[in-house]
Design a protein around this motif. Structure first.
Motif, PDB file in Angstrom:
ATOM      1  N   GLU A  72     -89.018  -7.410-123.963  1.00 34.67           N
ATOM      2  CA  GLU A  72     -88.869  -7.877-125.339  1.00 34.67           C
ATOM      3  C   GLU A  72     -87.765  -8.927-125.423  1.00 34.67           C
ATOM      4  OE1 GLU A  72     -88.318  -4.335-127.727  1.00 34.67           O
ATOM      5  OE2 GLU A  72     -90.480  -4.272-128.091  1.00 34.67           O
ATOM      6  N   HIS A  73     -87.963  -9.891-126.322  1.00 36.29           N
ATOM      7  CA  HIS A  73     -87.012 -10.994-126.490  1.00 36.29           C
ATOM      8  C   HIS A  73     -86.745 -11.210-127.979  1.00 36.29           C
ATOM      9  CE1 HIS A  73     -87.715 -12.226-122.290  1.00 36.29           C
ATOM     10  NE2 HIS A  73     -88.960 -11.870-122.533  1.00 36.29           N
ATOM     11  N   ASN A  74     -85.511 -11.609-128.293  1.00 37.92           N
ATOM     12  CA  ASN A  74     -85.166 -11.968-129.668  1.00 37.92           C
ATOM     13  C   ASN A  74     -85.618 -13.400-129.925  1.00 37.92           C
ATOM     14  OD1 ASN A  74     -83.796  -9.552-130.389  1.00 37.92           O
ATOM     15  ND2 ASN A  74     -82.057 -10.233-129.147  1.00 37.92           N
ATOM     16  N   LEU A  75     -86.234 -13.613-131.073  1.00 33.05           N
ATOM     17  CA  LEU A  75     -86.630 -14.970-131.447  1.00 33.05           C
ATOM     18  C   LEU A  75     -85.404 -15.811-131.775  1.00 33.05           C
ATOM     19  CD1 LEU A  75     -89.676 -14.447-133.845  1.00 33.05           C
ATOM     20  CD2 LEU A  75     -89.701 -15.384-131.543  1.00 33.05           C
ATOM     21  N   PRO A  76     -85.410 -17.089-131.374  1.00 32.47           N
ATOM     22  CA  PRO A  76     -84.311 -17.968-131.810  1.00 32.47           C
ATOM     23  C   PRO A  76     -84.309 -18.077-133.334  1.00 32.47           C
ATOM     24  CG  PRO A  76     -85.575 -18.989-130.040  1.00 32.47           C
ATOM     25  CD  PRO A  76     -86.332 -17.770-130.471  1.00 32.47           C
ATOM     26  N   GLU A  77     -83.129 -18.194-133.906  1.00 36.03           N
ATOM     27  CA  GLU A  77     -83.017 -18.296-135.364  1.00 36.03           C
ATOM     28  C   GLU A  77     -83.821 -19.474-135.894  1.00 36.03           C
ATOM     29  OE1 GLU A  77     -79.333 -18.059-137.474  1.00 36.03           O
ATOM     30  OE2 GLU A  77     -78.531 -16.660-135.982  1.00 36.03           O
ATOM     31  N   GLY A  78     -84.435 -19.243-137.039  1.00 38.50           N
ATOM     32  CA  GLY A  78     -85.192 -20.307-137.689  1.00 38.50           C
ATOM     33  C   GLY A  78     -86.636 -20.409-137.232  1.00 38.50           C
ATOM     34  N   ASP A  83     -94.927 -20.661-135.318  1.00 34.53           N
ATOM     35  CA  ASP A  83     -94.147 -21.702-134.638  1.00 34.53           C
ATOM     36  C   ASP A  83     -94.368 -21.635-133.129  1.00 34.53           C
ATOM     37  OD1 ASP A  83     -93.039 -22.572-137.032  1.00 34.53           O
ATOM     38  OD2 ASP A  83     -91.267 -21.290-136.839  1.00 34.53           O
ATOM     39  N   THR A  84     -94.103 -22.756-132.463  1.00 34.82           N
ATOM     40  CA  THR A  84     -94.186 -22.794-131.002  1.00 34.82           C
ATOM     41  C   THR A  84     -92.776 -22.754-130.434  1.00 34.82           C
ATOM     42  OG1 THR A  84     -96.237 -24.059-131.038  1.00 34.82           O
ATOM     43  CG2 THR A  84     -94.941 -24.168-129.015  1.00 34.82           C
ATOM     44  N   LEU A  85     -92.582 -21.874-129.450  1.00 35.69           N
ATOM     45  CA  LEU A  85     -91.311 -21.838-128.743  1.00 35.69           C
ATOM     46  C   LEU A  85     -91.587 -22.062-127.265  1.00 35.69           C
ATOM     47  CD1 LEU A  85     -91.197 -18.930-127.128  1.00 35.69           C
ATOM     48  CD2 LEU A  85     -90.509 -18.074-129.337  1.00 35.69           C
ATOM     49  N   TYR A  86     -90.524 -22.198-126.498  1.00 39.45           N
ATOM     50  CA  TYR A  86     -90.646 -22.441-125.057  1.00 39.45           C
ATOM     51  C   TYR A  86     -89.934 -21.329-124.304  1.00 39.45           C
ATOM     52  CZ  TYR A  86     -92.479 -26.885-126.493  1.00 39.45           C
ATOM     53  OH  TYR A  86     -93.263 -27.836-127.071  1.00 39.45           O
ATOM     54  N   ALA A  87     -90.684 -20.625-123.454  1.00 40.65           N
ATOM     55  CA  ALA A  87     -90.130 -19.549-122.633  1.00 40.65           C
ATOM     56  C   ALA A  87     -89.638 -20.172-121.332  1.00 40.65           C
ATOM     57  CB  ALA A  87     -91.188 -18.496-122.367  1.00 40.65           C
ATOM     58  N   VAL A  88     -88.311 -20.156-121.134  1.00 45.87           N
ATOM     59  CA  VAL A  88     -87.697 -20.775-119.959  1.00 45.87           C
ATOM     60  C   VAL A  88     -87.686 -19.758-118.820  1.00 45.87           C
ATOM     61  CG1 VAL A  88     -85.643 -21.903-119.045  1.00 45.87           C
ATOM     62  CG2 VAL A  88     -86.249 -22.191-121.468  1.00 45.87           C
TER      63      VAL A  88
END
Length: 199
Positions: A72-78, A83-88
């Motif tokens: 599990e990961h916390n979503l970046p604020e905002g 929305d699209t995020l990038y998993a590094v």
């Protein structure tokens, strides 16, 4: 009347070659993009779930499942649903990659992931790695299926499986299957040689 009907068909006939060209161009562009990622993308390896002895291969492909997808990961604020995020991804000392952080912006070793519509603000998320299968040549698939089917049964040790991937511009592509830390063809060769030497 006949002339009017022929005149109406003429534009349709002119469009047919364009439609046929598009039907070929789009798949070829996808193949070219995949090849570019395999040549120029960042190379990493992801651990695969242990192989199910009753369902190693489905036809000519290996169904992929990643332990990393259970974290599990916390979503970046905002950021929120849709929305699209990038998993590094980053490699650990053993050489296997893990999601190290989530980013709003594209990163060199990150794949794009769309946040599901039912995600609530502040909720933790599990990132599904967008690879579901790895295709193998039929002869290799049969040999791997035979070699892995009863591994981990108490008599023979289970095989550690991972998959090498390439990432570029937010897209992740499967490159090669690894078994016990070796590319699968080398593993097959060693396994075949060891079997042949037994009396």
């Amino acid at each position: 009347m006949n002339t009017a009907r022929k005149n109406r068909r003429f534009p349709v006939l002119l469009l047919l070659p364009v439609v046929f060209a598009l039907q070929w161009a789009l798949p070829l562009l996808q193949v070219a993009r995949g090849e570019d990622i395999l040549r120029n993308g960042v190379s990493l390896r992801l651990e695969l779930e242990p192989v199910d002895p009753l369902d190693v291969l489905r036809g000519r492909y290996l169904a992929l499942s990643f332990p990393e997808s259970a974290r599990e990961h916390n979503l970046p604020e905002g950021l929120g649903a849709g929305d699209t995020l990038y998993a590094v991804l980053g490699a650990d000392p053993t050489g296997l990659a893990h999601i190290t952080r989530l980013s709003r912006e594209p990163q060199e070793s990150a794949f794009a992931w769309k946040i599901p519509a039912n995600t609530q603000p502040g909720e933790k998320v599990r990132i599904d790695i967008p690879l579901t299968r790895f295709y193998l040549p039929e002869d290799d698939a049969i040999r791997i299926d035979d070699a892995l089917r009863w591994r981990g049964d108490g008599e023979r040790t289970a095989v550690a499986a991972s998959i090498s991937v390439r990432i570029k511009d937010g897209t992740i592509v499967a490159e090669n299957l690894w078994l016990d830390g070796q590319p699968y063809r080398e593993w097959l060769q060693a396994h075949t040689d060891a079997t042949a030497k037994k009396p």
